[in-house]
Scaffold this active site. Sequence first.
Site, PDB file in Angstrom:
ATOM      1  N   CYS A 156       0.815  -1.221   0.000  1.00 55.47           N
ATOM      2  CA  CYS A 156       0.000   0.000   0.000  1.00 55.47           C
ATOM      3  C   CYS A 156       0.845   1.267   0.000  1.00 55.47           C
ATOM      4  CB  CYS A 156      -0.986  -0.008   1.156  1.00 55.47           C
ATOM      5  SG  CYS A 156      -0.355  -0.590   2.708  1.00 55.47           S
ATOM      6  N   HIS A 211      -9.289   4.483   4.754  1.00 51.71           N
ATOM      7  CA  HIS A 211      -8.856   5.504   5.716  1.00 51.71           C
ATOM      8  C   HIS A 211      -9.988   6.419   6.146  1.00 51.71           C
ATOM      9  CE1 HIS A 211      -5.197   4.137   3.746  1.00 51.71           C
ATOM     10  NE2 HIS A 211      -4.692   4.272   4.941  1.00 51.71           N
TER      11      HIS A 211
HETATM   12  N1  GLN Z   1      -2.854  -7.620   6.786  1.00 43.79           N
HETATM   13  C1  GLN Z   1      -2.658  -6.301   7.314  1.00 43.79           C
HETATM   14  C2  GLN Z   1      -3.993  -5.725   7.731  1.00 43.79           C
HETATM   15  O1  GLN Z   1      -4.961  -6.051   7.116  1.00 43.79           O
HETATM   16  C3  GLN Z   1      -2.017  -5.400   6.285  1.00 43.79           C
HETATM   17  C4  GLN Z   1      -1.732  -4.032   6.846  1.00 43.79           C
HETATM   18  C5  GLN Z   1      -0.953  -3.103   5.925  1.00 43.79           C
HETATM   19  O2  GLN Z   1      -0.920  -3.244   4.753  1.00 43.79           O
HETATM   20  N2  GLN Z   1      -0.330  -2.105   6.470  1.00 43.79           N
HETATM   21  O3  GLN Z   1      -4.078  -4.931   8.658  1.00 43.79           O
HETATM   22 ZN    ZN Z   2      -2.117  -2.003   3.311  1.00 47.42          ZN
END
Ligand code: GLN
Ligand code: ZN
Length: 765
Positions: free
Chosen positions: A644, A695
Amino acid sequence: MTSAHILGFPRIGAHRELKFAQEAYWHGEVTESTLRDTGSDLRARHWALQQQAGLDYVSVGDFAWYDQVLTTLALFGALPARFGFSGADLSLADYFVAARGNAQHHAMEMTKWFDTNYHYLVPEWTAETRFDGGVDWLFDELAEAQALGHAAKVTLIGPLSLLYLGKVKNGLAHPLDLLHKLLPAYQKVLARLQQAGVEWLQIDEPILALDLDAQWLKAFLPAYTALATSAPKLLLATYFEAVQDRAALLHSLPVAAVHLDLVRAPQQLECLLANWPQERILSAGVIDGRNIWRADLSALLAQLQGAHQQLGARLWIASSCSLLHVPVDLANETALDQESKNWLAFASQKLAEIVALKQALNGNGAAVAEQFKAADLAVQSRRNSSRIHNPAVKKRLASIAEQDAQRHSVFAERILKQQQRFQLPLFPTTSIGSFPQTKAIRQARAAYKRGQFGHLAYLDAMRAEIRLVVERQEQLGIDVLVHGEPERNDMVEYFGEQLWGYGFTLNGWVQSYGSRCVKPPFIYGDVYRPEAMTVAWSQYAQSLTDKPMKGMLTGPVTMLQWAFVRDDQPRATTALQIALALRDEVADLEKAGIGMIQIDEPAFREGLPLKRKDWASYLDWAVRAFKLSSAGVNDDTQIHTHMCYAEFNDILPWIAAMDADVITIETSRSDMELLDGFGDFAYPNDIGPGVYDIHSPRVPRVSEMQRLLQKARSVIPDKRLWVNPDCGLKTRDWPETAAALENMVRAAKLLRAAVAEEREHIDCC
Ligand code: GLN
Ligand code: ZN
């Protein structure tokens, strides 16, 4: 005599006093003057530490109420005009609106400060941007330090780095087009500092360590010639990378001193010293501002001998960069065992290390003999400790073969077997891993950690949560389920706590942005997995459903990137050790019947080196680490990954080389634009571009997600396309999560129906 200084001290306070004061002020619990008092107290305390340690100057100008770049904008009166704030009368409340936004204004954008985990607010440059003068906070802070009797060295971000770090908006062709307006503003500030009796101004130009276009490079000499006219003596600070290929430019600048980061790039010293200008001071950044290891003082002293012979008193000793990036004080680590505590140095301890080196160079070796001896012993202890060196890990790493990082078959063959096994519909729906971490979950975890909650009671509470999450996903009609990660506080800490070689602190806080601080673990030894870490949870979750349940792991690069890492072996070696531990976890999950395993790598992109020439070697080992962790499985076990917050386009070949069967990525905030690169590159494996932004609590409409999916379809073949949110849902609440996922599943189903119809149409006509 050699002098000693630092490039900046962490401003948050050893107990995060600044954070708590900021947040109390934002919530209206304390007045502005209480907040201001906290700021003054912290500054006074940090200056006293620097002075008492024996530094020759204390650092003024490293304080910020939220962020150092925003504070620089406030100094020049250059906050984005869209806020409508006045320059000189900017209030603290206004300043926070720019940083955090409010009902009328969205906040300034935030982005990473070079390759650190600190985030700054991005200046917005337009043709109208003015630098007509702003607040006097810097001068007030200077007066404070002077009133306390300190010798103040003021620090300021340099004009070229400031321009470079901003984003060009409406009407402006290039940030450099603002330079002619910005320089007079700097000149005014510099002249005022000189009048206030400031001897040294540290002017930071970290962009000198980046790959820079000729037009940026060309701007330095005229800019600095203009600045040097009536100003304190200038100490030009570079850091985070080598600047040796800029030697001629650096040597030509009319500055009294130049700072080099000799921790990140020790090799540049010799080359730059070869033509070092007469009279110029060299500030040697030898104490690591980015890591928490105690320095090898004897080795550093030896390394500095040549420079000292050449320069004498013109050699200064310093931290490699600002100490902003390390925690404040090791003395607060009351829970660390003596052995590992002895290996570490936080900001306060680093002050003493800098001074010890200065003393030794100045012929006062006797006065610091004890300190050197203690450092020698710590170095020896790290070299020999059985907690650091695990022969079994080293042996295994030495014997990994090329095929260990290679799946048995190519994707095209694997995916057929996986389809056979899982029988998923077109556009399968899934989520990224975590589900809302309710107060009850967090309380149960905390009580368990404190020993107030028995093991079985905890297990019961977590299993109840997993049951609930599985039920809800089934009701929603999601195709590939997750267990929701209720047992995890943090995606690195959860695994680090179960791996040998990872250490944790009580108070090792580092500012990430504004009032947000993180507490990275530190990797001190060979990483080893003594037992399975996630299998019981995943197995339990899978027992509750006939749908596939994804196992959920944090990848080797992220496990490395979000920790303080060893400095006694290459990052690549540590990453590969972590990869081996994860490989065993993957194997255990597979044995336990888990058919899909997701290995998250959100930090994959941020590990990229600052200079392009170093990218390939990083990407090589990063990809290899991921593959080593994931490639040991059978063809019909499906490996997922997730990334991400990043621009992926320039590293797509490497993302493809990771060879995950499915990748889910964040794309909704860019309106799927991030995906264009995947299309152009013809990314070969399955992709789940996020269809909604997690978010925000806003529930996206079915039609919005349909639109995004249609956009994705123009780039990704239908049979490769998954449907999922952008990232994990742990920060959300249930009502909006359930509603958003319901809409998401609906969007996928509508799309399936539409495609079925399209196909029928093609068949019949
Ligand atoms: N598997 C994690 C979650 O769903 C991934 C978190 C992330 O990409 N920062 O929280
Ligand atoms: Zn993420």
